[in-house]
Design a protein around this motif. Structure first.
Motif, PDB file in Angstrom:
ATOM      1  N   VAL A 138       0.810  -1.220   0.000  1.00 24.72           N
ATOM      2  CA  VAL A 138       0.000   0.000   0.000  1.00 24.72           C
ATOM      3  C   VAL A 138       0.843   1.269   0.000  1.00 24.72           C
ATOM      4  CG1 VAL A 138      -1.980  -1.096   1.105  1.00 24.72           C
ATOM      5  CG2 VAL A 138      -0.187  -0.070   2.528  1.00 24.72           C
ATOM      6  N   GLY A 139       2.150   1.127  -0.007  1.00 23.27           N
ATOM      7  CA  GLY A 139       2.964   2.335   0.022  1.00 23.27           C
ATOM      8  C   GLY A 139       4.436   2.026  -0.107  1.00 23.27           C
ATOM      9  N   ARG A 140       5.231   3.073  -0.008  1.00 20.29           N
ATOM     10  CA  ARG A 140       6.670   2.938  -0.203  1.00 20.29           C
ATOM     11  C   ARG A 140       7.381   4.066   0.516  1.00 20.29           C
ATOM     12  NH1 ARG A 140      10.250   1.403  -4.626  1.00 20.29           N
ATOM     13  NH2 ARG A 140      12.276   1.173  -3.604  1.00 20.29           N
ATOM     14  N   VAL A 141       8.537   3.775   1.067  1.00 18.16           N
ATOM     15  CA  VAL A 141       9.446   4.788   1.593  1.00 18.16           C
ATOM     16  C   VAL A 141      10.683   4.749   0.712  1.00 18.16           C
ATOM     17  CG1 VAL A 141      10.708   5.638   3.585  1.00 18.16           C
ATOM     18  CG2 VAL A 141       8.574   4.385   3.920  1.00 18.16           C
ATOM     19  N   ASP A 142      10.850   5.768  -0.100  1.00 14.19           N
ATOM     20  CA  ASP A 142      11.896   5.763  -1.127  1.00 14.19           C
ATOM     21  C   ASP A 142      12.828   6.942  -0.916  1.00 14.19           C
ATOM     22  OD1 ASP A 142      13.470   5.522  -3.343  1.00 14.19           O
ATOM     23  OD2 ASP A 142      11.823   5.383  -4.781  1.00 14.19           O
ATOM     24  N   PRO A 143      14.096   6.683  -0.581  1.00 16.35           N
ATOM     25  CA  PRO A 143      15.032   7.794  -0.349  1.00 16.35           C
ATOM     26  C   PRO A 143      15.578   8.415  -1.624  1.00 16.35           C
ATOM     27  CG  PRO A 143      16.169   5.710  -0.063  1.00 16.35           C
ATOM     28  CD  PRO A 143      14.733   5.370  -0.370  1.00 16.35           C
ATOM     29  N   GLN A 144      15.256   7.847  -2.773  1.00 14.05           N
ATOM     30  CA  GLN A 144      15.845   8.313  -4.019  1.00 14.05           C
ATOM     31  C   GLN A 144      14.971   9.324  -4.749  1.00 14.05           C
ATOM     32  OE1 GLN A 144      17.887   5.043  -6.277  1.00 14.05           O
ATOM     33  NE2 GLN A 144      16.762   3.729  -4.859  1.00 14.05           N
ATOM     34  N   VAL A 145      13.891   9.741  -4.133  1.00 12.20           N
ATOM     35  CA  VAL A 145      12.998  10.728  -4.745  1.00 12.20           C
ATOM     36  C   VAL A 145      12.983  11.972  -3.862  1.00 12.20           C
ATOM     37  CG1 VAL A 145      11.584   8.948  -5.827  1.00 12.20           C
ATOM     38  CG2 VAL A 145      10.991   9.763  -3.547  1.00 12.20           C
ATOM     39  N   PRO A 146      12.434  13.094  -4.345  1.00 13.46           N
ATOM     40  CA  PRO A 146      12.353  14.298  -3.492  1.00 13.46           C
ATOM     41  C   PRO A 146      11.656  14.014  -2.176  1.00 13.46           C
ATOM     42  CG  PRO A 146      11.817  14.832  -5.767  1.00 13.46           C
ATOM     43  CD  PRO A 146      11.958  13.342  -5.712  1.00 13.46           C
ATOM     44  N   SER A 147      12.037  14.760  -1.144  1.00 13.06           N
ATOM     45  CA  SER A 147      11.558  14.487   0.210  1.00 13.06           C
ATOM     46  C   SER A 147      10.043  14.544   0.325  1.00 13.06           C
ATOM     47  CB  SER A 147      12.187  15.491   1.194  1.00 13.06           C
ATOM     48  OG  SER A 147      11.881  16.834   0.803  1.00 13.06           O
ATOM     49  N   ASP A 148       9.400  15.414  -0.476  1.00 11.88           N
ATOM     50  CA  ASP A 148       7.943  15.510  -0.377  1.00 11.88           C
ATOM     51  C   ASP A 148       7.232  14.316  -0.987  1.00 11.88           C
ATOM     52  OD1 ASP A 148       8.887  16.285  -2.869  1.00 11.88           O
ATOM     53  OD2 ASP A 148       7.152  17.559  -3.273  1.00 11.88           O
ATOM     54  N   LYS A 149       7.971  13.486  -1.720  1.00  8.04           N
ATOM     55  CA  LYS A 149       7.385  12.285  -2.319  1.00  8.04           C
ATOM     56  C   LYS A 149       8.028  11.010  -1.790  1.00  8.04           C
ATOM     57  CE  LYS A 149       6.291  14.692  -6.639  1.00  8.04           C
ATOM     58  NZ  LYS A 149       6.490  14.712  -8.114  1.00  8.04           N
ATOM     59  N   ALA A 150       8.870  11.147  -0.763  1.00  6.00           N
ATOM     60  CA  ALA A 150       9.594   9.980  -0.250  1.00  6.00           C
ATOM     61  C   ALA A 150       8.662   8.991   0.425  1.00  6.00           C
ATOM     62  CB  ALA A 150      10.683  10.429   0.725  1.00  6.00           C
ATOM     63  N   PHE A 151       7.568   9.493   1.009  1.00  3.12           N
ATOM     64  CA  PHE A 151       6.608   8.603   1.673  1.00  3.12           C
ATOM     65  C   PHE A 151       5.296   8.631   0.900  1.00  3.12           C
ATOM     66  CE2 PHE A 151       3.095   7.847   4.600  1.00  3.12           C
ATOM     67  CZ  PHE A 151       3.471   6.636   5.149  1.00  3.12           C
ATOM     68  N   ILE A 152       4.860   7.470   0.452  1.00  5.34           N
ATOM     69  CA  ILE A 152       3.625   7.349  -0.313  1.00  5.34           C
ATOM     70  C   ILE A 152       2.785   6.249   0.317  1.00  5.34           C
ATOM     71  CG2 ILE A 152       2.610   6.819  -2.565  1.00  5.34           C
ATOM     72  CD1 ILE A 152       5.195   7.786  -3.855  1.00  5.34           C
ATOM     73  N   VAL A 153       1.510   6.524   0.533  1.00  6.98           N
ATOM     74  CA  VAL A 153       0.592   5.510   1.044  1.00  6.98           C
ATOM     75  C   VAL A 153      -0.741   5.669   0.331  1.00  6.98           C
ATOM     76  CG1 VAL A 153      -0.143   6.977   2.953  1.00  6.98           C
ATOM     77  CG2 VAL A 153      -0.463   4.518   3.113  1.00  6.98           C
ATOM     78  N   ASN A 154      -1.302   4.545  -0.082  1.00  7.08           N
ATOM     79  CA  ASN A 154      -2.594   4.525  -0.760  1.00  7.08           C
ATOM     80  C   ASN A 154      -3.639   4.011   0.220  1.00  7.08           C
ATOM     81  OD1 ASN A 154      -4.726   4.461  -2.503  1.00  7.08           O
ATOM     82  ND2 ASN A 154      -3.949   2.765  -3.754  1.00  7.08           N
ATOM     83  N   GLU A 155      -4.322   4.924   0.864  1.00  4.73           N
ATOM     84  CA  GLU A 155      -5.271   4.547   1.902  1.00  4.73           C
ATOM     85  C   GLU A 155      -6.511   3.870   1.338  1.00  4.73           C
ATOM     86  OE1 GLU A 155      -7.569   6.686   5.682  1.00  4.73           O
ATOM     87  OE2 GLU A 155      -6.186   7.812   4.405  1.00  4.73           O
ATOM     88  N   ASP A 156      -6.816   4.116   0.068  1.00  5.03           N
ATOM     89  CA  ASP A 156      -8.041   3.577  -0.514  1.00  5.03           C
ATOM     90  C   ASP A 156      -8.037   2.056  -0.575  1.00  5.03           C
ATOM     91  OD1 ASP A 156      -8.911   6.166  -0.852  1.00  5.03           O
ATOM     92  OD2 ASP A 156      -8.171   6.311  -2.912  1.00  5.03           O
ATOM     93  N   THR A 157      -6.879   1.451  -0.658  1.00  6.07           N
ATOM     94  CA  THR A 157      -6.810  -0.010  -0.778  1.00  6.07           C
ATOM     95  C   THR A 157      -6.616  -0.702   0.568  1.00  6.07           C
ATOM     96  OG1 THR A 157      -4.404   0.079  -1.139  1.00  6.07           O
ATOM     97  CG2 THR A 157      -5.828   0.210  -3.093  1.00  6.07           C
ATOM     98  N   MET A 158      -6.602   0.063   1.650  1.00  7.12           N
ATOM     99  CA  MET A 158      -6.290  -0.516   2.955  1.00  7.12           C
ATOM    100  C   MET A 158      -7.540  -1.055   3.635  1.00  7.12           C
ATOM    101  SD  MET A 158      -3.480   2.161   4.495  1.00  7.12           S
ATOM    102  CE  MET A 158      -3.197   1.085   5.894  1.00  7.12           C
ATOM    103  N   VAL A 159      -7.319  -2.044   4.492  1.00  8.98           N
ATOM    104  CA  VAL A 159      -8.374  -2.535   5.377  1.00  8.98           C
ATOM    105  C   VAL A 159      -7.950  -2.232   6.811  1.00  8.98           C
ATOM    106  CG1 VAL A 159      -9.096  -4.365   3.815  1.00  8.98           C
ATOM    107  CG2 VAL A 159      -7.368  -4.851   5.550  1.00  8.98           C
ATOM    108  N   TRP A 160      -8.958  -2.097   7.678  1.00  7.78           N
ATOM    109  CA  TRP A 160      -8.705  -1.822   9.083  1.00  7.78           C
ATOM    110  C   TRP A 160      -9.261  -2.967   9.920  1.00  7.78           C
ATOM    111  CZ3 TRP A 160      -5.357   1.875   9.321  1.00  7.78           C
ATOM    112  CH2 TRP A 160      -5.385   2.925   8.410  1.00  7.78           C
ATOM    113  N   PRO A 161      -8.797  -3.093  11.150  1.00  9.90           N
ATOM    114  CA  PRO A 161      -9.361  -4.136  12.014  1.00  9.90           C
ATOM    115  C   PRO A 161     -10.884  -4.024  12.095  1.00  9.90           C
ATOM    116  CG  PRO A 161      -7.400  -3.186  13.023  1.00  9.90           C
ATOM    117  CD  PRO A 161      -7.689  -2.369  11.806  1.00  9.90           C
ATOM    118  N   SER A 162     -11.554  -5.183  12.138  1.00  6.85           N
ATOM    119  CA  SER A 162     -13.022  -5.207  12.129  1.00  6.85           C
ATOM    120  C   SER A 162     -13.609  -4.430  13.297  1.00  6.85           C
ATOM    121  CB  SER A 162     -13.517  -6.658  12.155  1.00  6.85           C
ATOM    122  OG  SER A 162     -12.985  -7.344  13.282  1.00  6.85           O
TER     123      SER A 162
END
Length: 873
Positions: free
Chosen positions: A503-527
């Protein structure tokens, strides 16, 4: 119950020639492995010159069966061995890398014991089968590099030895910040820096606005806490609790102590209001986490679990011991885990599926793994009776639940795969460099023999290649692999299987504002949270319109919510303080947003302005009529009796007073602001001076009729003119000083009226304004006093009575003006002054002139000299 873990530790890589007429076929160096407590993985490299092999055999010797009857194996670690075997086979079958050279490997065990770790390490710098450290009299085990280990402690211990010999170490476990890097000077890290994971955890918490978290770590988590705690506090995140758990869970002699510690942590977790929990651990920590989450099943006295979001660090893998495979894993549904970046390796799953009893005769781990994984036993002639299922060999690895074995490559297996390739590419570069200097086989052998471990550092530092998954593998200046972390969301199922969804990535090779990406739409949460994003706060959020107030004795994340004070707003949740709106805006009723103020002034387009304008014009018109009437009857006795010029001056001043009121209506301009008060002050002074002069004239006229009165010499126009002129000039001087020192100017009042921006004339000097008004009041008071004293004069001469009434009205109006003026705001301040001008002027007009108009128009018989000189009986 004694628990042992199958854990490949030291994987030694050998280089032997693939094709050569001079090669002698010898048995390959056997695999050494034991069954032991949780340990680490090390992969080393040796160069074999004396004993050559034409084709590699990964496992060529069956080890003795040493697994105790009541011991268990962590079956999931078997993939680490297979990842190494798979990488070695690919390299040996690839003619483009290390041609004529075959890689082999040895597996050693550190036993997760410091003494045994050092002993195993020293074996690698000793002659085969002779434990004499630093003494080697053969070329069979010419150590070039070591790959390992998964545990930071073992890496540190191994580095203490190999750093002396400058042996390159490719570590696949914890990152440098978790250790004393000054002692690991010859290491290359196959995992990203731990600092990158810190950044990822911080951004994850901030993204989901989890500011009240629990923290659970193993015994080695102290460094993690020391680094992370200040970072979290700096970004407004509080720690609800910090708990530590034992690193090695052996379930042997201290079961009661482990369970008691687990119950304490479980109670802290379930009683806490923190819904987001960071669980820091290593590759074996999942064993304790499963125990922690299943305590209610083991002890009915423990409270039932509540939903929590578990945030797991990259070192952890979802694994379980044999007796844990049936345990419920639903509490981990919706968990979020960091993982070393990995991709599926082409051909790896078919390689795993091909593992079966017929092609693994030389695999010393296979049978034990198979028995533990499928809960069966192989037929054994030495055993009269076998309890349980019999292994058929037809079982399939893909049918095993995830905690037992995964078909998809894990982060650690991916790191081992890349580490083997990194060593192979470095050796290839070193071999190619040596081949340029000599082309003979004998010379090549001697070069291999003369190679030293430190020579490989140069080539490892500059290694760079794309693996079979298409990922680039290289090291930065600190010896850390250039890679990031993947973010996974866990889907668990009742049959103990699970799916990890990226659901996401922590990438040090991209600009700092894009280093952390998370796609919340595809996530599930505890019931427990009904598929809504969980909140993790110390208390409910403060809604807009409220601000936070710190609770005494509590962390800064715990606070009360108080309404914003009047005039301030808060337009976001959990604001530390309310703030005022800009000057051109005002708070709404709920104090949640700023509304643009309405620009207002006393204009001709609103009812109040229209009414006052009509009143001023009407009074002006009426005054004009009176003036015309008086001029028409210019020679009548009633006009002559009271100084005609003074009467005309008074009427003209009243006319100008009514007209000057129009200066107060309309958009404030510089010219109107300058003249409205000064014109009003001077004109009103003239009017009141005329009234005063008329009053004094009436009194003197009465006194002059007495025999022998000296008042006769004061009679005449000169006295009245002097009074009017002197009083008016005094006011003119006051107004001139006002304009010269601080003249009025157009201004904007943004604060006196809620929701309105008032355009007004700023008087600049309130003192001068009150001087003008005060002087008019002084003249009016003087005139009223004189008229009041003359109120009892005979009727025929008694104009003083009418002046008394007019001055009474005048003074009453202006006395009420001051409190109204001070308490009124906005455009109504102008309206109050304007009304006072009109009312006082109308009072003078009506009381002084209407009686005369009545006589002129309705009682003309009274307008004669005899009537005027008739004395009151």
């Amino acid at each position: 119950m004694k628990t042992s873990v199958l854990w490949p530790l030291v994987l030694l890589l050998h280089k032997v020639c693939k094709t050569s007429a001079n090669c002698q076929l010898r048995d390959f160096y056997p695999i050494h492995h034991q069954y032991y407590q949780p340990g680490d993985v090390i992969v080393g490299s040796t160069v074999l010159l004396s004993f050559l092999l034409s084709s590699p055999k990964a496992f060529n010797q069956q080890p003795p069966h040493m697994l105790p009857e009541e011991s268990f194996v962590v079956t999931k670690n078997y993939q680490l061995v297979l990842a190494l075997v798979f990488a070695v086979q690919e390299i040996n079958e690839n003619p483009q890398i290390l041609p004529n050279i075959t890689l082999g490997f040895h597996i050693y065990d550190t036993h997760s014991d410091s003494m045994l770790t050092y002993q195993t390490t020293m074996q690698l710098v000793s002659t085969r089968n002779r434990f004499v450290p630093n003494y080697k009299c053969d070329f069979q085990d010419n150590l070039i590099t070591v790959i390992g280990a998964l545990h930071s402690k073992a890496s540190h211990q191994i580095a203490n030895v190999f750093s002396i010999y400058k042996v390159p170490q490719l570590l696949v476990g914890s990152a440098p910040q978790m250790m004393d890097t000054t002692k690991i000077i010859c290491s290359y890290w196959m995992v990203p820096s731990e600092a990158l994971q810190y950044m990822g955890i911080l951004h994850l918490l901030l993204h989901f606005q989890w500011v009240w978290i629990g923290f659970i770590a193993d015994d080695n988590g102290e460094t993690f806490v020391q680094i992370m705690l200040p970072i979290l506090i700096q970004h407004g995140i509080c720690i609800a609790f910090i708990e530590t758990y034992p690193k090695n869970v052996n379930f042997d002699d201290d079961n009661e102590g482990i369970l008691k510690r687990g119950e304490d942590i479980y109670g802290q977790v379930m009683n806490s209001t923190a819904n987001a929990l960071v669980f820091y651990g290593d590759v074996d920590s999942m064993i304790f986490l499963l125990l922690l989450l299943n305590l209610p099943e083991l002890n009915d006295m423990i409270q039932k679990p509540k939903g929590k979001v578990w945030i797991l660090t990259a070192e952890m893998e979802f694994k379980a011991l044999v007796f844990q495979r049936g345990w419920d894993i639903q509490m981990l549904h919706g968990a979020i885990s960091f993982a070393i970046h990995s991709n599926e390796l082409s051909g790896f799953q078919p390689f795993l599926q091909s593992r079966n009893p017929s092609n693994t005769q030389e695999d010393g781990f296979f049978k034990d793994f198979w028995e533990q994984a499928f809960n069966c036993m192989w037929p054994n002639a030495s055993l009269e009776k076998i309890n349980g299922n019999i292994c058929s060999g037809q079982e399939r690895l893909e049918n095993l639940p995830g905690p037992v074995f995964e078909m998809s490559v894990t982060g650690h297996s991916y790191s081992i795969y890349n580490a083997v390739y990194a060593v192979a590419h470095a050796l290839h570069s070193m071999h190619s460099s040596s081949s340029k200097r000599t082309a003979t086989m004998q010379g090549r052998r001697r070069q291999f023999q003369n190679h030293r471990p430190w020579q490989l550092h140069h080539f490892l530092k500059h290694v760079s290649f794309n693996n079979s998954a298409g990922d680039k593998v290289s090291f930065d200046k600190n010896g850390e692999v250039v890679a990031g972390f993947d973010l996974f969301n866990w889907f668990t199922f009742p049959n103990q299987s699970f799916v990890r969804v990226k659901v996401g990535r922590v990438d040090p090779q991209v600009p700092s504002d894009k280093a952390f990406i998370v796609n919340e739409d595809t996530m599930v949460w505890p019931s427990w949270f009904h598929q809504k994003r969980p909140l993790s706060v110390c208390n409910d959020n403060c809604h807009p319109g409220y601000s936070k107030k710190k609770k005494e004795g509590q962390p800064f994340c715990c606070y009360d919510c108080i309404p914003c004070p009047e005039g301030k707003i808060s337009n976001q949740k959990n604001m530390d303080d309310c703030f005022r709106c800009p000057g051109d805006k005002y708070p709404n009723k709920d104090q949640t947003l700023c509304i643009l103020k309405v620009v207002t002034f006393l204009s001709y387009e609103e009812p109040l302005g229209i009414g006052l304008a009509i009143g001023a014009i009407s009074c002006s018109f009426l005054t004009t009529l009176v003036l015309g009437l008086f001029m028409k009857h210019h020679n009548t006795p009633i006009i002559k009796a009271n100084n005609r010029n003074l009467t005309y001056t008074l009427l003209l001043s009243l006319l100008l007073c009514f007209l000057s009121a129009l200066l107060f209506i309309g958009h404030p301009e510089k010219v109107t602001c300058i003249f409205r008060q000064t014109a009003f002050g001077i004109i009103f002074s003239v009017a009141v001076s005329c009234v005063l002069a008329k009053t004094i004239t009436v009194v003197l006229a009465f006194m002059a009729t007495k025999p022998g009165s000296r008042a006769r010499k004061w009679m005449g126009k000169s006295l009245a003119n002097s009074i009017v002129l002197s009083c008016s000039l005094t006011q003119a001087v006051i107004c001139t000083v006002w304009l010269a020192t601080s003249s009025p100017f157009p201004d904007v009042d943004m604060h006196s009226m809620t929701g309105q921006v008032v355009l007004e004339c700023n008087e600049s000097s309130p003192t001068m304004f009150y001087c003008v008004i005060g002087y008019i009041g002084f003249l009016a008071t003087t005139s009223f006093s004189v008229a009041f004293l003359a109120r009892n004069l005979p009727d025929s001469f008694n104009e003083a009575k009418f002046i008394t009434f007019s001055m009474l009205i005048f003074c009453s109006v202006w006395l009420s003006f001051f409190p109204n003026y001070m308490s009124t705001k906005g455009k109504y301040v102008v309206a109050v002054e304007l009304f006072s001008i009109l009312a006082s002027s109308a009072g003078l007009l009506s009381c002084i002139f209407f009686p005369k108009c009545y006589i002129i128009l309705l009682r003309p018989e009274l307008n004669n000299k005899e009537q005027l000189i008739r004395r009151k009986a």
